[in-house]
Scaffold this motif. Sequence first.
Motif, PDB file in Angstrom:
ATOM      1  N   ASP A 259      16.103   3.269 -46.144  1.00 41.02           N
ATOM      2  CA  ASP A 259      15.261   2.251 -45.589  1.00 41.02           C
ATOM      3  C   ASP A 259      15.917   1.676 -44.380  1.00 41.02           C
ATOM      4  O   ASP A 259      15.035   1.750 -43.059  1.00 41.02           O
ATOM      5  CB  ASP A 259      15.137   1.155 -46.403  1.00 41.02           C
ATOM      6  CG  ASP A 259      14.065   1.352 -47.732  1.00 41.02           C
ATOM      7  OD1 ASP A 259      13.388   2.197 -47.311  1.00 41.02           O
ATOM      8  OD2 ASP A 259      14.427   0.690 -48.649  1.00 41.02           O
ATOM      9  N   PRO A 263      12.211   4.396 -39.806  1.00 40.61           N
ATOM     10  CA  PRO A 263      11.270   3.430 -39.048  1.00 40.61           C
ATOM     11  C   PRO A 263      10.168   3.139 -40.388  1.00 40.61           C
ATOM     12  O   PRO A 263      10.067   3.570 -41.169  1.00 40.61           O
ATOM     13  CB  PRO A 263      10.319   4.510 -38.008  1.00 40.61           C
ATOM     14  CG  PRO A 263      11.132   5.744 -38.000  1.00 40.61           C
ATOM     15  CD  PRO A 263      12.083   5.890 -39.109  1.00 40.61           C
ATOM     16  N   VAL A 264       9.432   2.071 -39.978  1.00 42.99           N
ATOM     17  CA  VAL A 264       8.469   1.579 -40.808  1.00 42.99           C
ATOM     18  C   VAL A 264       7.155   1.868 -40.407  1.00 42.99           C
ATOM     19  O   VAL A 264       6.051   1.701 -41.229  1.00 42.99           O
ATOM     20  CB  VAL A 264       8.486  -0.024 -41.184  1.00 42.99           C
ATOM     21  CG1 VAL A 264       9.990  -0.080 -41.745  1.00 42.99           C
ATOM     22  CG2 VAL A 264       8.361  -0.699 -39.807  1.00 42.99           C
ATOM     23  N   ASN A 265       6.699   2.074 -39.034  1.00 41.88           N
ATOM     24  CA  ASN A 265       5.281   2.193 -38.846  1.00 41.88           C
ATOM     25  C   ASN A 265       5.108   3.828 -38.966  1.00 41.88           C
ATOM     26  O   ASN A 265       5.811   4.590 -38.993  1.00 41.88           O
ATOM     27  CB  ASN A 265       5.298   1.700 -37.179  1.00 41.88           C
ATOM     28  CG  ASN A 265       5.253   0.460 -37.139  1.00 41.88           C
ATOM     29  OD1 ASN A 265       4.613  -0.210 -37.712  1.00 41.88           O
ATOM     30  ND2 ASN A 265       6.207   0.030 -36.348  1.00 41.88           N
ATOM     31  N   ARG A 311       3.887   0.769 -32.233  1.00 43.10           N
ATOM     32  CA  ARG A 311       3.240   0.226 -33.157  1.00 43.10           C
ATOM     33  C   ARG A 311       1.919  -0.216 -32.937  1.00 43.10           C
ATOM     34  O   ARG A 311       1.769  -0.526 -31.595  1.00 43.10           O
ATOM     35  CB  ARG A 311       4.206  -1.073 -33.780  1.00 43.10           C
ATOM     36  CG  ARG A 311       4.418  -1.804 -32.840  1.00 43.10           C
ATOM     37  CD  ARG A 311       5.204  -3.025 -33.251  1.00 43.10           C
ATOM     38  NE  ARG A 311       5.803  -3.939 -32.196  1.00 43.10           N
ATOM     39  CZ  ARG A 311       5.193  -5.018 -31.827  1.00 43.10           C
ATOM     40  NH1 ARG A 311       3.905  -5.472 -32.427  1.00 43.10           N
ATOM     41  NH2 ARG A 311       5.441  -6.019 -31.074  1.00 43.10           N
ATOM     42  N   PRO A 312       1.302  -0.533 -33.859  1.00 38.99           N
ATOM     43  CA  PRO A 312      -0.214  -0.849 -33.509  1.00 38.99           C
ATOM     44  C   PRO A 312      -0.414  -2.435 -32.844  1.00 38.99           C
ATOM     45  O   PRO A 312       0.558  -3.003 -33.210  1.00 38.99           O
ATOM     46  CB  PRO A 312      -1.145  -1.109 -35.150  1.00 38.99           C
ATOM     47  CG  PRO A 312       0.251  -1.023 -35.967  1.00 38.99           C
ATOM     48  CD  PRO A 312       0.995  -0.210 -35.291  1.00 38.99           C
ATOM     49  N   ARG A 313      -1.510  -2.454 -32.191  1.00 35.52           N
ATOM     50  CA  ARG A 313      -1.580  -3.750 -31.432  1.00 35.52           C
ATOM     51  C   ARG A 313      -1.862  -4.776 -32.576  1.00 35.52           C
ATOM     52  O   ARG A 313      -2.635  -4.721 -33.449  1.00 35.52           O
ATOM     53  CB  ARG A 313      -2.706  -4.003 -30.582  1.00 35.52           C
ATOM     54  CG  ARG A 313      -2.852  -4.916 -29.740  1.00 35.52           C
ATOM     55  CD  ARG A 313      -4.194  -4.775 -28.675  1.00 35.52           C
ATOM     56  NE  ARG A 313      -5.120  -4.767 -29.472  1.00 35.52           N
ATOM     57  CZ  ARG A 313      -5.951  -5.536 -29.896  1.00 35.52           C
ATOM     58  NH1 ARG A 313      -5.667  -6.898 -29.463  1.00 35.52           N
ATOM     59  NH2 ARG A 313      -7.061  -5.544 -30.573  1.00 35.52           N
ATOM     60  N   ALA A 314      -1.277  -6.029 -32.594  1.00 39.94           N
ATOM     61  CA  ALA A 314      -1.547  -7.108 -33.723  1.00 39.94           C
ATOM     62  C   ALA A 314      -2.815  -7.527 -33.543  1.00 39.94           C
ATOM     63  O   ALA A 314      -3.411  -7.564 -32.318  1.00 39.94           O
ATOM     64  CB  ALA A 314      -0.276  -8.002 -33.739  1.00 39.94           C
ATOM     65  N   LEU A 315      -3.118  -8.355 -34.533  1.00 39.66           N
ATOM     66  CA  LEU A 315      -4.583  -9.268 -34.271  1.00 39.66           C
ATOM     67  C   LEU A 315      -4.506 -10.215 -33.192  1.00 39.66           C
ATOM     68  O   LEU A 315      -3.707 -10.869 -33.520  1.00 39.66           O
ATOM     69  CB  LEU A 315      -4.943  -9.726 -35.542  1.00 39.66           C
ATOM     70  CG  LEU A 315      -6.389 -10.194 -35.805  1.00 39.66           C
ATOM     71  CD1 LEU A 315      -7.342  -9.050 -35.880  1.00 39.66           C
ATOM     72  CD2 LEU A 315      -6.392 -11.106 -37.279  1.00 39.66           C
TER      73      LEU A 315
ATOM     74  N   GLY B 354       9.452  -1.697 -44.997  1.00 43.39           N
ATOM     75  CA  GLY B 354       8.165  -1.635 -44.131  1.00 43.39           C
ATOM     76  C   GLY B 354       6.844  -1.952 -45.294  1.00 43.39           C
ATOM     77  O   GLY B 354       5.941  -1.874 -44.824  1.00 43.39           O
ATOM     78  N   GLU B 355       7.373  -2.679 -46.585  1.00 46.63           N
ATOM     79  CA  GLU B 355       6.129  -2.958 -47.262  1.00 46.63           C
ATOM     80  C   GLU B 355       5.484  -4.208 -46.741  1.00 46.63           C
ATOM     81  O   GLU B 355       4.049  -3.916 -46.506  1.00 46.63           O
ATOM     82  CB  GLU B 355       6.648  -3.516 -48.641  1.00 46.63           C
ATOM     83  CG  GLU B 355       7.263  -2.340 -49.755  1.00 46.63           C
ATOM     84  CD  GLU B 355       6.248  -1.476 -50.250  1.00 46.63           C
ATOM     85  OE1 GLU B 355       4.946  -1.942 -50.405  1.00 46.63           O
ATOM     86  OE2 GLU B 355       6.451  -0.134 -50.010  1.00 46.63           O
ATOM     87  N   VAL B 357       4.990  -4.620 -43.521  1.00 47.38           N
ATOM     88  CA  VAL B 357       4.238  -4.031 -42.285  1.00 47.38           C
ATOM     89  C   VAL B 357       2.910  -3.521 -42.775  1.00 47.38           C
ATOM     90  O   VAL B 357       1.946  -3.675 -42.306  1.00 47.38           O
ATOM     91  CB  VAL B 357       5.174  -3.298 -41.391  1.00 47.38           C
ATOM     92  CG1 VAL B 357       4.385  -2.472 -40.301  1.00 47.38           C
ATOM     93  CG2 VAL B 357       6.300  -3.904 -40.903  1.00 47.38           C
ATOM     94  N   ARG B 358       3.059  -2.741 -43.831  1.00 47.11           N
ATOM     95  CA  ARG B 358       2.014  -2.087 -44.281  1.00 47.11           C
ATOM     96  C   ARG B 358       0.833  -3.116 -45.179  1.00 47.11           C
ATOM     97  O   ARG B 358      -0.460  -2.967 -45.103  1.00 47.11           O
ATOM     98  CB  ARG B 358       2.473  -0.910 -45.352  1.00 47.11           C
ATOM     99  CG  ARG B 358       2.798   0.344 -44.844  1.00 47.11           C
ATOM    100  CD  ARG B 358       3.308   1.148 -45.813  1.00 47.11           C
ATOM    101  NE  ARG B 358       4.462   0.954 -46.438  1.00 47.11           N
ATOM    102  CZ  ARG B 358       5.852   1.312 -46.088  1.00 47.11           C
ATOM    103  NH1 ARG B 358       5.809   1.973 -44.878  1.00 47.11           N
ATOM    104  NH2 ARG B 358       6.741   1.029 -46.738  1.00 47.11           N
ATOM    105  N   LYS B 363      -1.457  -6.792 -38.811  1.00 44.31           N
ATOM    106  CA  LYS B 363      -0.527  -5.600 -38.210  1.00 44.31           C
ATOM    107  C   LYS B 363       0.452  -6.483 -37.543  1.00 44.31           C
ATOM    108  O   LYS B 363       1.119  -5.962 -36.398  1.00 44.31           O
ATOM    109  CB  LYS B 363      -1.419  -4.696 -37.266  1.00 44.31           C
ATOM    110  CG  LYS B 363      -2.394  -3.763 -37.977  1.00 44.31           C
ATOM    111  CD  LYS B 363      -2.996  -3.176 -36.976  1.00 44.31           C
ATOM    112  CE  LYS B 363      -4.346  -2.220 -37.714  1.00 44.31           C
ATOM    113  NZ  LYS B 363      -5.492  -2.227 -36.968  1.00 44.31           N
ATOM    114  N   PRO B 365       4.658  -6.970 -36.854  1.00 45.89           N
ATOM    115  CA  PRO B 365       5.639  -6.511 -37.464  1.00 45.89           C
ATOM    116  C   PRO B 365       6.540  -7.121 -37.992  1.00 45.89           C
ATOM    117  O   PRO B 365       7.713  -7.668 -37.282  1.00 45.89           O
ATOM    118  CB  PRO B 365       6.353  -5.685 -35.761  1.00 45.89           C
ATOM    119  CG  PRO B 365       5.719  -6.891 -34.976  1.00 45.89           C
ATOM    120  CD  PRO B 365       4.379  -7.308 -35.239  1.00 45.89           C
TER     121      PRO B 365
END
Lengths: 322, 434
Positions: A259, A263-265, A311-315, B354-355, B357-358, B363, B365
Motif C-alpha cells: 500500500d 499509487p492509489v489513483n 489524478r482526476p479533477r476534484a468536483l 486508496g479506499e 480515494v475510490r 474525487k 485526494p
Amino acid sequence: MLNQKLLTSSHAPYWHNGSSISAKSYHIMLAALPALIMGIYQYGVPALRVVALSVSCAMIWEFLMDYVTKRPISIGDGNAAVIGLLFSMLLPATTPWWAVAVGTFVAIIVGKQIYGGLGCNPLNPTLVALAILMLSWKSLFNFDGALANYDLGFYMVYPLGAVKHFGTDSLMNYTLSGLFMGRQSGGLGATFGLGLVVGGIYLILRGYIRWEISASFLAGVFLTALFFNLADPARYANPVFHLLTGYTLIGAFFLATEDSSSPVNFVPMLVYGAGGGILTVLIRNIGAFADGSVFAILMMNIANPLIDKIRPRALGRRVEHA
Amino acid sequence: MITRPFWGLGKPRLNYPPIEMLKAGSLAEVALPSRIVLLVRGAYAENGNLLVKVGDRVKTGERLILTEDKQDYFISTATGLISNISSYTGYLEEPYTSISIDAEGEEQWDGEFERSGPSMSRREALRFFKSLPGEPVFASLINKEPPLEALVVNCTDKDLLVTTNQSILKSEFESLKQGVEILRAISGIKRVVVLVPEGMDVQIEAEDVYVIEIKPVYPATLPKMVVKNVFGREVPAGETCEAVGLGFINAEAVVALALAYKSRRLPVDKVITLIKKDGSCLNLKARIGTPAKDILNAFGIELAHGDRLIFGGPMTGEAIYSEDTPISYGTDAIMVQDREHIVRSSDLQCVNCGECVRACPAKVPVNMLVRLLQNGFYEEAANRYDLLSCIECGLCSYVCIARIPLFHYIMLGKYEFAKIKSAEEVNVESEATD
C-alpha cells in the motif's frame, strides 16, 4: 457525579464497513500460504526454519523498536508478520540464520520504522531488505550454490541465471507447465506460480490489493520480453518464461501492491505497474542482475509520489491557468 | 450497520431505505413536554438589552423579536413562561441562544399571523418564516434579487435510514403541490424541480414543474451530487448550490408552508425519523424544542452509559452529548446507537490503501489531504489538495481501513481554513483603512 450517565461523542460517520489493517494482513498471509506450503513441501524443514525465524524476527524487531521509541506496540496489526513472511518467501531455503535476522532488521527498522511506521515507508520494506542483502552478500542469492545439495527431480539450475549465462538454448531443460507448477529453483515461496496466482486473484477479488497494479505489472513484463524475444530469439527468452520465473509473480501480486509505496489513483497504478514490469525485463535482459524485479519495483516506489500526482479533477475545482 | 461486502473490487454501495418500508399516515405524535428549549442562531444571551426576558409569558406561534437593532426573531412553539435564557455552542462553534419555555396551562395560539391577512408576499414570508421545519435558513432561499434560476424540492432524504421527507411525500402530496405554488409566488422563482426516490410514482402537472427520480445509492441525494448528476453542473469548490442558481428546499418545509397558509397557524411541529438501537426506524411528530430525552422516553428507549445519541443519520449526523438537547428545525432524525456497535477511531497514520480515494464522490485526494490536515497545513490542503471540494458525505471515514476519522479531519480543516481566511480579510481591511 460518579454515576452520571455519559454519552459517547464523536464526529460522523457512525458506521464503519468493518475493515481493519489486521484483517488485511491476515488475508495477505492466507493468500501467500499455497505458494509457501509448496516451498516447505519441496525443501522440507530448512525452509520452514527460515520462514518461522523470519516471521518471528520481524515481529521482535517491530516490538523492540516500538518499545525503544515509546510508541504503542504495533505488532498486532500483522504488518511485521507480513513483511517477515514475504521476506522469507524470497530467500533460498538454506539461508543462514544471521542473514534472516539482519534482513528482517533492515526490513522493519530501516525499511519501515525509521520513517514513522506503517504507512510512512516510501519503499517496500521487504524489498529494501532484500536489495541490501543482495548487494552486501551476493553469494547468499546464488540459488545454484545455495540449493546445491537438493535434488528435487527437476533441473535444479536457476532459470534466470541459466538464460542469462547460457542463452535460450538452456530453456530446453524447462517446460512452461513445469515452471508454473513450481518445478524450478529459486526463492522458497516464489517458484510455485499456480499458488501465487491463486493467492493473488483471491486478494484482488476480496479487494485487498489492486488488480490495476498486478495486471499492468504482468503486462509490462510480457510485452517488454516479447519485444526482446522478437528482436533476438537466440539471446532473449520468450515472454511466458519471464512471467513464470524469478520473482515476477510474487512481485506482481505481493510486492508491487504494497500500500504505502504504491499509487492509489487509476492511471498512476497502471503506469506504476507497467513501469515495474518493463524495468524488470530490462534489468534481466540487459542489466547486471539475473532477476530485476527487486530493483524494478524499488525504482517505481521512488517514482510513486510523482506518478500519483496524475489524478482526476476534484468536483468544483477551478481550472488553473498558469 | 452495513459492512464491507465479501467481494470488494469496486466502490462501496450504500442504499437508501427502500420505499416499501414507509407506511403512510402512521406518524406517532409525541406529547408536548413540560419544557421546550428553542435554539436561536446568534449570540444574543450576552446582550443585556434583550427584548425577551425571563418570566415573560408567551403564546404558541408568537413571533418574538430578540433585539431592537437587529430585528432578529424566533417563533415560540409553546404557551408558557420563559424560564431561562443562556448561550449554547453548536457544531463548528456556531453560537446559539438557548431559550427555555416552561409550558403552562392550556395552549393558546397567537393571532398575529392570522390577522396579517391572506396575502402571500415575500415580505410577509420573511416576517414569519425565518425557519421552517426541515429548513432552518429558509429566508435566504427566497430573499434573492434576481431570484434563483430554479428551486429544487427534495422529497428524498440526505442520510441513510432517514425517511422524513419521503414519508411526507407519501402522506401530504396535495399540500406539497400547493406549497410549490406558494413558494413560486413568494420567491419569484419560476422553474421547480421535484426530486423523488426512484420507483415512487409521482406526477405533478403544472407548468415548469419537473419531477426527477433519484437512484437510491448514497450519496446521490446530497445537493451537490444532485447538481452534478441532474443538472450537469458543478458547484465551485467552497461555495453553495446557490452559486449556480439552484436553491434546495426539503419537502417537509414546502408542506409546512402550505399547511401554515391553510390553517393560518405558524408551523411548530417537526417530523423526525427515530432510528433505534436495532436499526429499526419509525417516523414521529414532535414539537420543535422538545428535548431528546422526552422523545426517547415516549418510545421506551433506554440510553445507557457509553451509548451514542445522534441528531441526523448514521453518515452525517451530529453526536449529542446531552439528552437534554432539544430537537430543532433541522433535526430530521434521531439515532440511538448501542455502545456495543460503536466503532472507535484510531490514531494511526494513513496506510495509503486508496479506499477513500475510490469511495469519494467528489474525487478528493483524501490520502494526501489527511497528511496535510494531520499536520495543520490547512491552506495548502485547501489550495492544492481540494479540501473545499468535499461534499461532506462521510464515505471516506466509513471505508478507512486504518479507521482514521477522515471526515472529522476534513471538517476541522474547513473550519480552520475559514478562520484563516477571515483573519486575512480583517488584516487587508485594516491595512486599507490605515
